[in-house]
Design a protein around this motif. Structure first.
Motif, PDB file in Angstrom:
ATOM      1  N   LEU B  57       0.844  -1.194   0.000  1.00 59.44           N
ATOM      2  CA  LEU B  57       0.000   0.000   0.000  1.00 59.44           C
ATOM      3  C   LEU B  57       0.881   1.246   0.000  1.00 59.44           C
ATOM      4  CD1 LEU B  57      -2.735   1.429   0.269  1.00 59.44           C
ATOM      5  CD2 LEU B  57      -2.579   1.120   2.720  1.00 59.44           C
ATOM      6  N   LEU B  58       0.593   2.115  -0.927  1.00 60.50           N
ATOM      7  CA  LEU B  58       1.346   3.352  -1.053  1.00 60.50           C
ATOM      8  C   LEU B  58       0.414   4.501  -0.738  1.00 60.50           C
ATOM      9  CD1 LEU B  58       4.207   2.914  -2.810  1.00 60.50           C
ATOM     10  CD2 LEU B  58       3.246   4.940  -3.870  1.00 60.50           C
ATOM     11  N   ILE B  59       0.759   5.273   0.262  1.00 62.54           N
ATOM     12  CA  ILE B  59      -0.031   6.461   0.562  1.00 62.54           C
ATOM     13  C   ILE B  59       0.881   7.641   0.297  1.00 62.54           C
ATOM     14  CG2 ILE B  59      -1.341   7.689   2.314  1.00 62.54           C
ATOM     15  CD1 ILE B  59      -1.550   4.955   3.772  1.00 62.54           C
ATOM     16  N   ASP B  60       0.455   8.505  -0.574  1.00 61.29           N
ATOM     17  CA  ASP B  60       1.321   9.583  -1.008  1.00 61.29           C
ATOM     18  C   ASP B  60       0.601  10.905  -0.858  1.00 61.29           C
ATOM     19  OD1 ASP B  60       3.686  10.586  -2.516  1.00 61.29           O
ATOM     20  OD2 ASP B  60       2.117  11.140  -3.943  1.00 61.29           O
ATOM     21  N   LEU B  61       1.288  11.854  -0.300  1.00 60.52           N
ATOM     22  CA  LEU B  61       0.702  13.179  -0.157  1.00 60.52           C
ATOM     23  C   LEU B  61       1.621  14.167  -0.854  1.00 60.52           C
ATOM     24  CD1 LEU B  61      -1.558  14.808   1.197  1.00 60.52           C
ATOM     25  CD2 LEU B  61      -0.067  15.099   3.133  1.00 60.52           C
ATOM     26  N   HIS B  62       1.107  14.774  -1.891  1.00 59.14           N
ATOM     27  CA  HIS B  62       1.936  15.663  -2.675  1.00 59.14           C
ATOM     28  C   HIS B  62       1.086  16.847  -3.088  1.00 59.14           C
ATOM     29  CE1 HIS B  62       5.188  16.807  -5.314  1.00 59.14           C
ATOM     30  NE2 HIS B  62       4.332  16.908  -6.324  1.00 59.14           N
ATOM     31  N   GLU B  63       1.486  18.005  -2.654  1.00 59.40           N
ATOM     32  CA  GLU B  63       0.759  19.242  -2.962  1.00 59.40           C
ATOM     33  C   GLU B  63      -0.729  19.104  -2.701  1.00 59.40           C
ATOM     34  OE1 GLU B  63       1.943  20.363  -6.867  1.00 59.40           O
ATOM     35  OE2 GLU B  63       3.902  21.053  -6.204  1.00 59.40           O
ATOM     36  N   THR B  89      -9.710  -9.271  -8.994  1.00 60.78           N
ATOM     37  CA  THR B  89      -8.791  -8.566  -8.108  1.00 60.78           C
ATOM     38  C   THR B  89      -7.858  -7.715  -8.955  1.00 60.78           C
ATOM     39  OG1 THR B  89      -7.383 -10.512  -8.117  1.00 60.78           O
ATOM     40  CG2 THR B  89      -8.836 -10.242  -6.234  1.00 60.78           C
ATOM     41  N   GLY B  90      -7.388  -6.653  -8.357  1.00 58.55           N
ATOM     42  CA  GLY B  90      -6.495  -5.755  -9.064  1.00 58.55           C
ATOM     43  C   GLY B  90      -6.053  -4.664  -8.123  1.00 58.55           C
ATOM     44  N   LYS B  91      -5.647  -3.556  -8.686  1.00 51.40           N
ATOM     45  CA  LYS B  91      -5.199  -2.441  -7.856  1.00 51.40           C
ATOM     46  C   LYS B  91      -6.381  -1.683  -7.259  1.00 51.40           C
ATOM     47  CE  LYS B  91      -2.384   0.638  -9.709  1.00 51.40           C
ATOM     48  NZ  LYS B  91      -1.098   1.081  -9.147  1.00 51.40           N
ATOM     49  N   TYR B  92      -6.105  -0.993  -6.171  1.00 44.65           N
ATOM     50  CA  TYR B  92      -7.054  -0.009  -5.653  1.00 44.65           C
ATOM     51  C   TYR B  92      -6.404   1.354  -5.813  1.00 44.65           C
ATOM     52  CZ  TYR B  92      -9.733  -3.721  -3.484  1.00 44.65           C
ATOM     53  OH  TYR B  92     -10.491  -4.826  -3.271  1.00 44.65           O
ATOM     54  N   TYR B  93      -7.169   2.292  -6.313  1.00 44.61           N
ATOM     55  CA  TYR B  93      -6.581   3.614  -6.539  1.00 44.61           C
ATOM     56  C   TYR B  93      -7.625   4.681  -6.300  1.00 44.61           C
ATOM     57  CZ  TYR B  93      -3.975   7.292  -8.938  1.00 44.61           C
ATOM     58  OH  TYR B  93      -3.303   8.442  -9.232  1.00 44.61           O
ATOM     59  N   ARG B  94      -7.278   5.670  -5.535  1.00 41.51           N
ATOM     60  CA  ARG B  94      -8.201   6.789  -5.334  1.00 41.51           C
ATOM     61  C   ARG B  94      -7.423   8.012  -4.864  1.00 41.51           C
ATOM     62  NH1 ARG B  94     -14.263   6.130  -2.871  1.00 41.51           N
ATOM     63  NH2 ARG B  94     -14.904   8.266  -3.135  1.00 41.51           N
ATOM     64  N   GLN B  95      -7.867   9.153  -5.326  1.00 38.53           N
ATOM     65  CA  GLN B  95      -7.200  10.404  -4.947  1.00 38.53           C
ATOM     66  C   GLN B  95      -8.180  11.349  -4.264  1.00 38.53           C
ATOM     67  OE1 GLN B  95      -5.295  11.834  -8.592  1.00 38.53           O
ATOM     68  NE2 GLN B  95      -3.348  11.325  -7.648  1.00 38.53           N
ATOM     69  N   PHE B  96      -7.656  12.091  -3.318  1.00 40.62           N
ATOM     70  CA  PHE B  96      -8.450  13.097  -2.621  1.00 40.62           C
ATOM     71  C   PHE B  96      -7.640  14.380  -2.543  1.00 40.62           C
ATOM     72  CE2 PHE B  96      -9.572   8.976  -0.871  1.00 40.62           C
ATOM     73  CZ  PHE B  96     -10.948   8.991  -0.971  1.00 40.62           C
TER      74      PHE B  96
END
Lengths: 155, 136
Positions: B57-63, B89-96
């Protein structure tokens, strides 16, 4: 909506069975959705929570279901003959009563599902485990259901 | 605060995500379902990501853009043949997009049984104060 009908499309028996016409249309729609989208029509399955995948190898069936946030001890799994039933309740922990919600998409509730497998199961040897929110049940096939090699006698 | 009455869960297929940019790797990308709620002190995000391990799991906070990116390794061993397939099954991806009020240094993440809990504390200045109206 406009329906263009060409004479050769018209059922030979006339307008005797309108449902036949509907059924034909439904089949065409299914075919269209299969070509338009990657998933074939009807892949959503039985419409019962949880969604399940069943695979098999030589000795076992494997049943998998995604149940995020649930622990193995919260599930009731029982096996009879060739069917397996899974039931339980997904609870979402109560949060601060003053919390204000921006999104609320996760669901809580009870579920009860039964699946029939293609062959008999050794109900004593079934093993279930839960890891990272995915339930895996290994169901050994009974001796009767396993394929046997039959030697052909040479005369 | 949650619904405690027991009602049956409806079966829902996983939502395929529309990701910005094209995928370079084959496979499905899904939008995880989330709960987001806020209190005076913090914003909490809960995301259902079954099958994702902590190291995937990658959690990234950028700008001010928070990205959740979780990989699911196929659970099936190579010798298995499909009998019934209801989900992929596959990736999970979401941006906020986060607002300025989040104290970005104090964000905490916890992944347990396929549920991610992300705590985003608000900066001190942003916690609401009650403003008393003074009379004459």
């Amino acid at each position: 909506m406009f329906l263009l009908r060409r004479p050769d499309y018209w059922p030979a028996s006339g307008w005797r069975d309108p449902f036949e016409e509907l059924e034909r249309m439904r089949r065409q729609m299914d075919l269209m959705s299969t070509t338009l989208f990657r998933t074939p029509a009807g892949e959503t399955g039985a419409g019962v929570f949880p969604m399940m995948n069943v695979t098999e190898d030589k000795d076992n069936y494997y049943l998998r279901a995604e149940l995020p946030g649930m622990k193995a001890e919260e599930l009731v799994i029982s096996v009879t003959g060739n069917s397996i039933s899974i039931s339980g309740e997904r609870k979402l922990a109560a949060e601060d009563y003053k919390a204000q919600y921006h999104r609320r998409e996760r669901e809580a509730g009870t579920f009860n599902r039964i699946v029939n497998l293609p062959a008999q199961i050794e109900s004593e040897k079934v093993e279930a485990s839960c890891a990272d929110g995915v339930l895996t049940v290994a169901l050994p096939k009974s001796e009767m259901a396993k394929p046997k090699r039959i030697a052909v006698k040479l005369s | 605060m949650t619904d405690t009455e027991s009602k049956a869960i409806q079966a829902k297929g996983k939502m395929e995500a529309a990701t910005p940019g094209e995928q370079t790797r084959p496979g499905f990308v899904f939008t995880p379902t989330v709960d987001i709620f806020e209190t005076d002190k913090e914003i909490t995000l809960l995301a259902d990501m079954p099958g994702v391990k902590g190291e995937d799991l990658l959690i990234d906070l950028h700008e001010n853009v928070l990205t959740l990116d979780g990989n699911v390794r196929p659970p099936e061993s190579p010798g298995e043949i499909d009998v019934l397939r209801e989900y992929r099954t596959g990736k999970y991806y979401r941006q906020f997009t986060l607002s300025e009020i989040v104290d970005q240094a104090e964000i905490k993440a916890q992944l347990k049984d396929g549920v991610l809990r992300l705590t985003l504390p608000k900066v001190k200045a942003a916690t609401p104060r009650r403003i008393t109206v003074q009379g004459q």
